[in-house]
Design a protein around this motif. Structure first.
Motif, short mmCIF file in Angstrom:
data_model
loop_
_atom_site.label_atom_id
_atom_site.label_comp_id
_atom_site.label_asym_id
_atom_site.label_seq_id
_atom_site.Cartn_x
_atom_site.Cartn_y
_atom_site.Cartn_z
N MET A 218 0.83 -1.20 0.00
CA MET A 218 0.00 0.00 0.00
C MET A 218 0.88 1.25 0.00
SD MET A 218 -3.17 -1.19 0.16
CE MET A 218 -4.28 0.04 0.85
N THR A 219 0.31 2.34 -0.49
CA THR A 219 0.94 3.65 -0.41
C THR A 219 -0.07 4.64 0.16
OG1 THR A 219 0.22 4.43 -2.59
CG2 THR A 219 2.27 3.11 -2.51
N ASN A 220 0.36 5.87 0.42
CA ASN A 220 -0.57 6.87 0.92
C ASN A 220 -1.71 7.10 -0.07
OD1 ASN A 220 1.02 7.22 3.18
ND2 ASN A 220 2.15 8.94 2.34
N ASP A 221 -1.41 7.00 -1.37
CA ASP A 221 -2.46 7.19 -2.37
C ASP A 221 -3.49 6.06 -2.33
OD1 ASP A 221 -1.53 9.60 -3.43
OD2 ASP A 221 -0.11 8.58 -4.74
N THR A 222 -3.03 4.82 -2.23
CA THR A 222 -4.00 3.71 -2.19
C THR A 222 -4.76 3.70 -0.87
OG1 THR A 222 -2.31 2.14 -1.40
CG2 THR A 222 -2.63 2.30 -3.77
#
Length: 246
Positions: A218-222
């Motif tokens: 995961m990333t901050n965007d997801t």
């Protein structure tokens, strides 16, 4: 309290003391469902003030705009970046490059338009008693999905604060967050809370697996995309449960 204020100032525009301490940031995720409850409370108070002044379509539009304003659109921005990145059909490096780009592509615009259209249409269609439940349940479920994503799936970047948030979301703060998040869903909707929780878990699992397969985590965007999609799913379930005002 510093960790709570950090969560409140990060996820909303609601005035709160801003901390620059790393420990306050990494300890803040456990308060996300409580922040969702506060956000829902503000939306509910606003709806109580305007519900008798405007027709349902304007009421739904005002609530949608206020929702974006209160959150500064940070989750919506994550949704757009995720849609652009996943829609690029490129390599891992290319996908991350597209997601880091401050410009918004066609896929991002379509994703944001779709989510906002669904939110607006549901809020404009819900009867008064059902809309009050939805305004509380959806923000809480969205932030519950956020902490579950942090806990259950790997973090794709080597960002110190992001990794610290995951590391510090141990069993005790996780249980506290689950008590708040799950408790609100069941207290506001009764047995229907189990369906809302199931919808939340489904979005978390789908987004987590897609991110793991595409980005290796995961990333901050997801995370932001997960919040937005969860809110839409919960709103749609509330519409199905509460019935529409045609």
């Amino acid at each position: 309290m510093n960790a709570f204020f950090t969560a409140l100032s990060y996820l909303t525009r609601i005035p709160a003391p801003i901390s620059t301490e790393r420990d306050d940031w990494v300890k803040s995720p456990c308060h996300y469902p409580l922040v969702g409850l506060i956000l829902g409370g503000v939306l509910l108070i606003f709806d109580l003030a305007v519900s008798s002044l405007f027709p349902s379509l304007v009421r739904g539009a005002l609530l949608t705009v206020l929702w974006i304003y209160l959150t500064r659109g940070i989750h919506l921005d994550g949704l757009m970046d995720t849609a652009d990145g996943f829609g690029s059909n490129g390599s891992l490096e290319r996908t991350l490059e597209v997601m880091r780009d401050s410009r918004v592509g066609s896929m991002g615009v379509m994703a944001a338009f779709s989510v906002l259209l669904l939110k607006f249409s549901v809020l404009a269609s819900l009867a008064t008693d059902a809309i009050w439940i939805a305004l509380v349940a959806a923000p809480v479920a969205g932030r519950l999905a956020l902490i579950l994503s942090i806990r259950l799936f790997p973090y794709a970047k080597k960002d110190e604060i992001g990794l610290g948030m995951k590391k510090n979301l141990t069993m005790r703060p996780l249980i506290y967050a689950l008590i708040v998040g799950v408790g609100v869903l069941f207290l506001t909707t009764g047995w229907f809370g189990s369906l809302l929780l199931a919808g939340t878990l489904a979005v978390v699992w789908i987004m987590g697996e897609m991110s793991r397969g595409r980005l290796r985590g995961m990333t901050n965007d997801t995370y932001g995309a997960t919040v937005e999609i969860t809110e839409v799913v919960v709103l749609l379930l509330c519409l199905w449960y509460g019935g529409a005002r045609l």
